[in-house]
Structures are given as C-alpha cells and as structure tokens.
Design an enzyme around this catalytic site. Structure first.
Site, PDB file in Angstrom:
ATOM      1  N   GLY A  85       0.702  -1.094   0.066  1.00 47.95           N
ATOM      2  CA  GLY A  85       0.074  -0.085  -0.100  1.00 47.95           C
ATOM      3  C   GLY A  85       0.807   1.128  -0.140  1.00 47.95           C
ATOM      4  O   GLY A  85       0.500   2.144   0.707  1.00 47.95           O
ATOM      5  N   ALA A  86       1.907   1.195  -0.646  1.00 49.37           N
ATOM      6  CA  ALA A  86       3.010   2.301  -0.963  1.00 49.37           C
ATOM      7  C   ALA A  86       2.462   3.410  -1.619  1.00 49.37           C
ATOM      8  O   ALA A  86       3.238   4.460  -2.081  1.00 49.37           O
ATOM      9  CB  ALA A  86       4.280   1.751  -1.158  1.00 49.37           C
ATOM     10  N   TYR A 114     -14.388  -3.699   8.747  1.00 46.08           N
ATOM     11  CA  TYR A 114     -13.053  -3.125   8.876  1.00 46.08           C
ATOM     12  C   TYR A 114     -12.278  -3.339  10.398  1.00 46.08           C
ATOM     13  O   TYR A 114     -11.365  -3.660  10.492  1.00 46.08           O
ATOM     14  CB  TYR A 114     -13.201  -1.660   8.560  1.00 46.08           C
ATOM     15  N   GLY A 146      -0.744   7.939   0.844  1.00 47.18           N
ATOM     16  CA  GLY A 146      -0.812   7.865   2.635  1.00 47.18           C
ATOM     17  C   GLY A 146       0.410   7.704   3.175  1.00 47.18           C
ATOM     18  O   GLY A 146       1.523   7.871   2.930  1.00 47.18           O
ATOM     19  N   GLY A 179       1.903   4.916   3.803  1.00 48.39           N
ATOM     20  CA  GLY A 179       2.763   3.449   3.161  1.00 48.39           C
ATOM     21  C   GLY A 179       3.656   4.549   2.209  1.00 48.39           C
ATOM     22  O   GLY A 179       4.994   3.956   1.986  1.00 48.39           O
TER      23      GLY A 179
HETATM   24  N1  LIG Z   1      -6.000   7.016   7.728  1.00 49.36           N
HETATM   25  C1  LIG Z   1      -6.467   6.914   8.886  1.00 49.36           C
HETATM   26  O1  LIG Z   1      -7.086   7.626   9.738  1.00 49.36           O
HETATM   27  C2  LIG Z   1      -6.190   5.320   9.547  1.00 49.36           C
HETATM   28  C3  LIG Z   1      -6.485   4.893  10.790  1.00 49.36           C
HETATM   29  C4  LIG Z   1      -6.130   3.864  11.436  1.00 49.36           C
HETATM   30  C5  LIG Z   1      -5.537   2.954  10.566  1.00 49.36           C
HETATM   31  N2  LIG Z   1      -5.271   3.240   8.982  1.00 49.36           N
HETATM   32  C6  LIG Z   1      -4.713   2.221   8.463  1.00 49.36           C
HETATM   33  O2  LIG Z   1      -3.672   2.863   7.827  1.00 49.36           O
HETATM   34  C7  LIG Z   1      -3.271   1.929   6.433  1.00 49.36           C
HETATM   35  C8  LIG Z   1      -2.694   2.920   5.537  1.00 49.36           C
HETATM   36  O3  LIG Z   1      -3.885   3.786   5.242  1.00 49.36           O
HETATM   37  P1  LIG Z   1      -3.716   5.345   4.570  1.00 49.36           P
HETATM   38  O4  LIG Z   1      -4.268   6.227   5.685  1.00 49.36           O
HETATM   39  O5  LIG Z   1      -2.493   5.588   4.280  1.00 49.36           O
HETATM   40  O6  LIG Z   1      -4.759   5.170   3.693  1.00 49.36           O
HETATM   41  P2  LIG Z   1      -4.478   5.377   1.869  1.00 49.36           P
HETATM   42  O7  LIG Z   1      -4.132   6.884   1.416  1.00 49.36           O
HETATM   43  O8  LIG Z   1      -6.321   5.097   1.401  1.00 49.36           O
HETATM   44  O9  LIG Z   1      -3.701   4.035   1.620  1.00 49.36           O
HETATM   45  C9  LIG Z   1      -4.076   2.823   1.492  1.00 49.36           C
HETATM   46  C10 LIG Z   1      -3.025   2.059   0.568  1.00 49.36           C
HETATM   47  O10 LIG Z   1      -3.497   0.682   0.557  1.00 49.36           O
HETATM   48  C11 LIG Z   1      -3.572   0.299  -0.785  1.00 49.36           C
HETATM   49  N3  LIG Z   1      -4.485  -0.988  -0.741  1.00 49.36           N
HETATM   50  C12 LIG Z   1      -5.725  -0.819  -0.329  1.00 49.36           C
HETATM   51  N4  LIG Z   1      -6.389  -2.119  -0.263  1.00 49.36           N
HETATM   52  C13 LIG Z   1      -5.230  -2.882  -1.203  1.00 49.36           C
HETATM   53  C14 LIG Z   1      -5.429  -4.118  -1.474  1.00 49.36           C
HETATM   54  N5  LIG Z   1      -6.483  -5.103  -1.340  1.00 49.36           N
HETATM   55  N6  LIG Z   1      -4.360  -4.536  -2.332  1.00 49.36           N
HETATM   56  C15 LIG Z   1      -3.180  -3.801  -2.419  1.00 49.36           C
HETATM   57  N7  LIG Z   1      -3.170  -2.392  -1.852  1.00 49.36           N
HETATM   58  C16 LIG Z   1      -4.286  -2.040  -1.332  1.00 49.36           C
HETATM   59  C17 LIG Z   1      -3.968   1.400  -1.364  1.00 49.36           C
HETATM   60  O11 LIG Z   1      -4.028   1.239  -2.938  1.00 49.36           O
HETATM   61  P3  LIG Z   1      -4.627   2.013  -4.036  1.00 49.36           P
HETATM   62  O12 LIG Z   1      -3.774   3.483  -4.124  1.00 49.36           O
HETATM   63  O13 LIG Z   1      -4.781   1.173  -5.264  1.00 49.36           O
HETATM   64  O14 LIG Z   1      -6.060   2.497  -3.467  1.00 49.36           O
HETATM   65  C18 LIG Z   1      -3.160   2.672  -0.902  1.00 49.36           C
HETATM   66  O15 LIG Z   1      -1.941   2.573  -1.475  1.00 49.36           O
HETATM   67  C19 LIG Z   1      -4.402   1.121   6.052  1.00 49.36           C
HETATM   68  O16 LIG Z   1      -4.201  -0.290   6.563  1.00 49.36           O
HETATM   69  C20 LIG Z   1      -5.430   1.750   7.149  1.00 49.36           C
HETATM   70  O17 LIG Z   1      -6.483   0.875   7.413  1.00 49.36           O
HETATM   71  C21 LIG Z   1      -5.591   4.497   8.650  1.00 49.36           C
END
Ligand SMILES: NC(=O)c1ccc[n+]([C@@H]2O[C@H](COP(=O)([O-])OP(=O)(O)OC[C@H]3O[C@@H](n4cnc5c(N)ncnc54)[C@H](OP(=O)(O)O)[C@@H]3O)[C@@H](O)[C@H]2O)c1
Length: 288
Positions: A13-14, A165, A17, A19
């Site tokens: 997920g890089a 989730y 965000g 990643g």
């Molecule tokens: N943001 C928050 O408030 C928050 C809070 C708690 C935990 N988290 C966790 O933090 C982690 C990173 O999230 P983020 O906030 O950086 O969100 P983000 O910007 O939406 O990034 C999520 C990343 O995961 C990738 N992804 C999602 N589903 C996938 C799949 N099935 N296979 C491969 N790649 C996938 C996305 O790819 P695409 O570019 O193709 O969509 C994107 O690169 C996640 O696990 C999220 O649940 C986030």
C-alpha cells in the site's frame, strides 16, 4: 531521517498515505524498497517519484491485490526470484470497502485485503525474513480493532463496512501476537500499531452520509498528516529502541495495551487455524 541503509524493505500500500511516506523515507535512508501495489500504473508512478525525489534507484515494484490470494502467492514468488532476504516487511495496505463485497475467490474483501493477504504474504516470505537474521514485521492496524470482534460464522458475507473493517484490523493484531510467539528465537520481530487519524486516501473515501460527517469532523479536530501517521511505522521499522521488542502494539511510538479480545490466546490460535483453512479452501496451497 531514518536509517535503513542496505536493508531490503517491502511496503504494501505504498501508492499513497502512510505507506508512501514510509517507502519514501526508507529510500531516502539508502534502503532497497519494494513497493507492493494493486494498480500497476500507480506503482510505476510511485517508484519513479521516489527515485526522482531521493536519487535512490533501488526501488522496485510488485503488483498484487492483497484481497486476491492467488495474486499474493504470485507476488511472493516474484519477490523470491529477485531477493534472497527480507529485512523489513511493512503490512500497511488497507482501508474500508464500501459497500462490503466478495472477492473473485469468494472472500469478504476487507478481511481478505486488510488481513488475510498480509497473513499469507508474511507466511510465504518467512524463509526470507529468517534469512535476514534481524528482520522486523510491522502490521498497520487501527484503533477500530477496539470495539471489534471476529465473527467466524460470517467472516465472508454480510459484514457492515465499519464492522468488517474493525474485524480485519482486530485480526491483524491477533496475527501479530501469534506470529511473534511462533517466531521467538528466529531473529524476526513482529509488532502492530495504530497510525492515528490520518488525512489520507482512507478518509477521502468518506464523502457522504453519517460516516462522511464523522470522518470530516475527525479530520478537522484530530486529523494528522501522512508524515505524522508514518512516524510510528518508521519507528518500529528502524529504531534501535525497539530492537528485540516483539508481540506489542504501539500508538504514537509508545507501547499501548490493545483490546482484551486482541489478547485472547485461544482466539488468536483459532484465527490462525481458520485462516489456513480458508487458504486451503481457496486452493492456494498448504502452509506449515
Ligand atoms: N487514515 C487513517 O485515519 C487510518 C487510521 C487507522 C488505520 N489506518 C490504516 O493505515 C493504513 C494506511 O492507510 P492510509 O491512511 O495511508 O490510507 P490510503 O492513503 O488510502 O492508503 C491505502 C493504501 O493501501 C492500498 N490498498 C488498499 N487495499 C489494497 C489491496 N487490497 N491490495 C493492495 N493495496 C491495497 C491502497 O492502494 P490504492 O492506491 O490502489 O488504493 C493505498 O496504497 C491502512 O491499513 C489503514 O487501514 C488508517
């Protein structure tokens, strides 16, 4: 600035965000970084941006939708063809799938993409992690695990988007603790974290309805940048303060106690067995 010079790192997920920031910082510090992403164009763009920004040309891509177990197996095989060791595995990809849906293999998409794909990927790369002699696995979970439970009767169908989730993020912590125990003495540490309420692609998903209002309020009141969100991931990936620390949960780079359910040993062993059963049913092979 972090230091991971000479390490081989795989970040799921890089493409955006936390990643993206994690992969960028690791590349800045001289690591070889493998960007795992489900979208080939985004993966290539991410690789090119990281190389252009950091000047580090050791940035590679693996294309894989983590919710599709056959793709996970294929990605792990590709990794093994290119690398003999893995020093830092960051299981970061994830998000809310709205409305909940099944994958082509019949799995509930959040359970599969946020948790099971990472479970499978990590298991498939265990030899490479052990070969490092000093490897770290970091699982990006969420505070959403706190109110969640694992519903073994309906892991696949009918989860609400928040329920599904939370379940997937609880599963990630149960997996963290079980794997940490199994790998004691093997030179691999495994920890989980909540990154905070990060203003990222995750919150951009919510533009309508009650969840939209809640997420907009949360962004305005407590929302942090992806750079701040990535800081606990990077801390667990490279800080000498956590050398040898395993089977723990962190928030803001501090160890915290995760939910009571996440510390239920019988539950985590059952989840491990059920995960293996699901992978067997999907037909992607046996795991030890
Ligand atoms: N943001 C928050 O408030 C928050 C809070 C708690 C935990 N988290 C966790 O933090 C982690 C990173 O999230 P983020 O906030 O950086 O969100 P983000 O910007 O939406 O990034 C999520 C990343 O995961 C990738 N992804 C999602 N589903 C996938 C799949 N099935 N296979 C491969 N790649 C996938 C996305 O790819 P695409 O570019 O193709 O969509 C994107 O690169 C996640 O696990 C999220 O649940 C986030």
């Amino acid at each position: 600035m972090v230091s991971a010079a000479g390490k081989i790192c795989l970040v799921t997920g890089a493409t955006s965000g936390t990643g993206y920031v994690t992969a960028l910082e690791l590349a800045w510090s001289g690591a070889t970084v493998v960007v795992l992403a489900r979208n080939a164009q985004k993966a290539a763009r991410t690789r090119d941006e990281i190389i252009a920004t950091t000047g580090n040309t050791h940035v590679d891509t693996l294309i894989c939708d983590l919710s599709e177990m056959a793709q996970v197996r294929h990605a792990a095989e590709e990794f093994k063809e290119r690398f003999r060791t893995l020093d830092i595995l960051i299981n970061n990809a994830g998000g809310v799938v709205k409305p909940p849906r099944r994958t082509s293999e019949g799995l509930e998409a959040m359970f599969a993409g946020n948790y099971l794909g990472h479970f499978f990927l990590t298991e498939l790369l265990l030899d490479e992690l052990k070969a490092s002699g000093n490897a770290r696995v970091i699982n990006v979970s969420s505070i959403a695990h706190r109110t969640a439970k694992i519903d073994f009767e309906s892991i696949h169908p009918n989860a609400s988007h928040w329920g599904g989730y939370g379940q997937s993020k609880l599963a990630q912590i149960l997996f963290t603790y079980e794997l940490a125990d199994r790998l004691k003495g093997d030179g691999v540490t495994v920890n989980a974290l909540h990154p905070g309420a990060v203003k990222s692609g995750f919150t951009a998903e919510f533009r309508t309805g009650l969840s939209g209002v809640i997420v907009a309020l949360s962004d305005a009141l407590i929302g942090i940048s992806p750079e701040e969100g990535a800081s606990t991931i990077l801390y667990l990936a490279v800080s000498s303060e956590v050398t040898g620390t395993t089977g723990r949960y962190f928030v803001k780079s501090k160890e915290k106690t995760s939910s009571r359910r996440s510390r239920d040993i019988a539950l985590r062993r059952r989840l491990w067995r059920e995960s293996q059963d699901i992978l067997r049913e999907v037909g992607v092979g046996e795991l030890s």
